[in-house]
Design a protein around this motif. Structure first.
Motif, mmCIF file in Angstrom:
data_model
loop_
_atom_site.group_PDB
_atom_site.id
_atom_site.type_symbol
_atom_site.label_atom_id
_atom_site.label_comp_id
_atom_site.label_asym_id
_atom_site.label_seq_id
_atom_site.Cartn_x
_atom_site.Cartn_y
_atom_site.Cartn_z
ATOM 1 N N SER A 259 33.177 38.848 56.155
ATOM 2 C CA SER A 259 33.564 39.778 57.217
ATOM 3 C C SER A 259 34.942 40.408 57.015
ATOM 4 C CB SER A 259 33.555 39.052 58.561
ATOM 5 O OG SER A 259 34.430 37.947 58.502
ATOM 6 N N SER A 260 35.562 40.213 55.881
ATOM 7 C CA SER A 260 36.911 40.728 55.656
ATOM 8 C C SER A 260 36.998 41.373 54.286
ATOM 9 C CB SER A 260 37.928 39.587 55.744
ATOM 10 O OG SER A 260 39.198 40.011 55.288
ATOM 11 N N TYR A 261 37.912 42.360 54.154
ATOM 12 C CA TYR A 261 38.120 42.971 52.838
ATOM 13 C C TYR A 261 39.347 42.402 52.130
ATOM 14 C CZ TYR A 261 34.363 46.036 54.016
ATOM 15 O OH TYR A 261 33.115 46.510 54.344
ATOM 16 N N GLU A 262 39.953 41.381 52.701
ATOM 17 C CA GLU A 262 41.132 40.771 52.096
ATOM 18 C C GLU A 262 40.713 39.860 50.956
ATOM 19 O OE1 GLU A 262 43.069 40.620 56.550
ATOM 20 O OE2 GLU A 262 43.317 38.884 55.230
ATOM 21 N N GLN A 263 41.083 40.259 49.742
ATOM 22 C CA GLN A 263 40.728 39.471 48.569
ATOM 23 C C GLN A 263 41.879 38.548 48.197
ATOM 24 O OE1 GLN A 263 39.150 41.685 45.251
ATOM 25 N NE2 GLN A 263 37.857 42.966 46.571
ATOM 26 N N TYR A 264 41.538 37.340 47.781
ATOM 27 C CA TYR A 264 42.521 36.341 47.377
ATOM 28 C C TYR A 264 42.298 36.026 45.901
ATOM 29 C CZ TYR A 264 43.416 36.063 52.293
ATOM 30 O OH TYR A 264 43.747 36.410 53.587
ATOM 31 N N THR B 206 32.386 55.105 50.685
ATOM 32 C CA THR B 206 31.735 55.024 49.376
ATOM 33 C C THR B 206 31.944 53.733 48.622
ATOM 34 O OG1 THR B 206 33.624 56.042 48.276
ATOM 35 C CG2 THR B 206 31.924 57.520 49.124
ATOM 36 N N SER B 207 32.858 52.883 49.054
ATOM 37 C CA SER B 207 33.250 51.767 48.196
ATOM 38 C C SER B 207 32.349 50.558 48.276
ATOM 39 C CB SER B 207 34.666 51.317 48.519
ATOM 40 O OG SER B 207 35.595 52.266 48.094
ATOM 41 N N GLY B 208 31.598 50.401 49.351
ATOM 42 C CA GLY B 208 30.848 49.162 49.486
ATOM 43 C C GLY B 208 31.794 47.999 49.552
ATOM 44 N N SER B 209 31.641 47.067 48.606
ATOM 45 C CA SER B 209 32.453 45.855 48.618
ATOM 46 C C SER B 209 33.747 46.006 47.814
ATOM 47 C CB SER B 209 31.656 44.705 48.034
ATOM 48 O OG SER B 209 30.454 44.527 48.744
ATOM 49 N N ARG B 210 33.960 47.134 47.190
ATOM 50 C CA ARG B 210 35.042 47.245 46.227
ATOM 51 C C ARG B 210 36.338 47.706 46.863
ATOM 52 N NH1 ARG B 210 32.224 50.325 41.131
ATOM 53 N NH2 ARG B 210 30.158 49.417 41.343
ATOM 54 N N LEU B 211 37.437 47.306 46.215
ATOM 55 C CA LEU B 211 38.751 47.829 46.530
ATOM 56 C C LEU B 211 39.202 48.730 45.386
ATOM 57 C CD1 LEU B 211 40.663 44.653 47.792
ATOM 58 C CD2 LEU B 211 39.697 46.496 49.189
ATOM 59 N N THR B 212 40.007 49.724 45.723
ATOM 60 C CA THR B 212 40.668 50.551 44.714
ATOM 61 C C THR B 212 42.128 50.138 44.674
ATOM 62 O OG1 THR B 212 39.184 52.401 45.170
ATOM 63 C CG2 THR B 212 41.237 52.896 44.029
ATOM 64 N N PHE B 213 42.669 49.916 43.469
ATOM 65 C CA PHE B 213 44.036 49.434 43.335
ATOM 66 C C PHE B 213 44.950 50.519 42.784
ATOM 67 C CE2 PHE B 213 43.961 44.886 44.136
ATOM 68 C CZ PHE B 213 42.606 44.626 44.129
ATOM 69 N N GLY B 214 46.172 50.558 43.312
ATOM 70 C CA GLY B 214 47.210 51.366 42.685
ATOM 71 C C GLY B 214 47.699 50.662 41.430
ATOM 72 N N GLU B 215 48.491 51.369 40.633
ATOM 73 C CA GLU B 215 48.941 50.790 39.363
ATOM 74 C C GLU B 215 50.214 49.961 39.500
ATOM 75 O OE1 GLU B 215 46.740 53.741 36.236
ATOM 76 O OE2 GLU B 215 48.754 52.996 35.831
ATOM 77 N N GLY B 216 50.750 49.898 40.683
ATOM 78 C CA GLY B 216 51.851 48.987 40.924
ATOM 79 C C GLY B 216 53.223 49.626 40.872
ATOM 80 N N THR B 217 54.150 49.024 41.610
ATOM 81 C CA THR B 217 55.568 49.378 41.568
ATOM 82 C C THR B 217 56.320 48.150 41.090
ATOM 83 O OG1 THR B 217 55.429 50.987 43.377
ATOM 84 C CG2 THR B 217 57.585 49.993 42.950
ATOM 85 N N GLN B 218 56.999 48.285 39.957
ATOM 86 C CA GLN B 218 57.789 47.183 39.407
ATOM 87 C C GLN B 218 59.163 47.209 40.063
ATOM 88 O OE1 GLN B 218 57.277 44.745 36.513
ATOM 89 N NE2 GLN B 218 58.954 44.000 37.778
#
Lengths: 112, 113
Positions: free
Chosen positions: A97-102, B96-108
């Motif tokens: 139920s959450s989108y928080e990934q660990y 559109t993502s379903g279960s997926r996350l989209t990630f940024g490339e990060g800030t160092q």
């Protein structure tokens, strides 16, 4: 200890060999994910699983195989390792139920 | 796939300074997450945001879900040396993502004592 663990933490293998990276979580999370992290590409999704015996491809699945016979385990297999698969691999999990990934601590894989 | 533009790519600051970083996209997001990654470790979730305009704090960290739903911001106040690391934004596209996350490339982030 509760949480998400990965093994091994470091692995060196030769081109053409099969290698399996293990991921184990104790939260009973429904979803589990495998990512690879490379300079210039950030985190890229390889495969994910919504539940035992349910898996689906991510952004970069070629050359990898996954299985999920038990909720708590999600192994990633490189059937014939290539140098381009040298990377840091992260496993992650989340509740239904959450989108928080660990995330786990990662496995650094070097293919020579 | 979806793209997240995270900026700046790197920051060098003095201890005690405040820090701001952001992520933007052309897509509408319904979830924003901020992570921190220490060297040799996996990303650790700092803050999760679920509503447009939401402002959430975690100690010295404050993150906001942009009103347009296409961006998010992370601020760190009074930085300390242990703030060093890579900060990632991640989001879920609304439709559109379903279960997926989209990630940024990060800030160092580098903090000089």
């Amino acid at each position: 200890d509760a949480g998400i663990t990965q093994s091994p933490r470091y692995k060196i293998t030769e081109t053409g060999r099969q290698v399996t990276l293990m991921c184990h979580q104790t939260w009973s999370h429904s979803y589990m994910f495998w990512y690879r992290q490379d300079l210039g590409h950030g985190l890229r999704l390889i495969y994910y699983s919504a539940a035992a015996d349910i898996t689906d491809k991510g952004e970069v699945p070629d050359g990898y195989v996954v299985s999920r016979s038990k909720t708590e385990n999600f192994p990633l297999t490189l059937e014939s390792a290539t140098r381009s698969q040298t990377s840091v691999y992260f496993c992650a999990s989340r509740e239904l139920s959450s989108y928080e990934q660990y995330f786990g601590p990662g496995t650094r894989l070097t293919v020579t | 796939g979806q793209q997240l533009n995270q900026s700046p790519q790197s920051m060098f600051i003095q201890e005690g300074e405040d820090v701001s970083m952001n992520c933007t996209s052309s897509s509408i997001f319904n979830t924003w997450l901020w992570y921190k990654q220490d060297p040799g470790e996996g990303p650790v979730l700092l803050i999760a945001l679920y509503k447009a305009g939401e402002l959430t704090s975690n100690g010295r960290l404050t993150a906001q879900f942009g009103i347009t739903r296409k961006d998010s911001f992370l601020n760190i106040s009074a930085s300390i040396p242990s703030d060093v690391g890579i900060y990632f934004c991640a989001g879920r596209v609304r439709e559109t993502s379903g279960s997926r996350l989209t990630f940024g490339e990060g800030t160092q982030l580098t903090v000089n004592p």
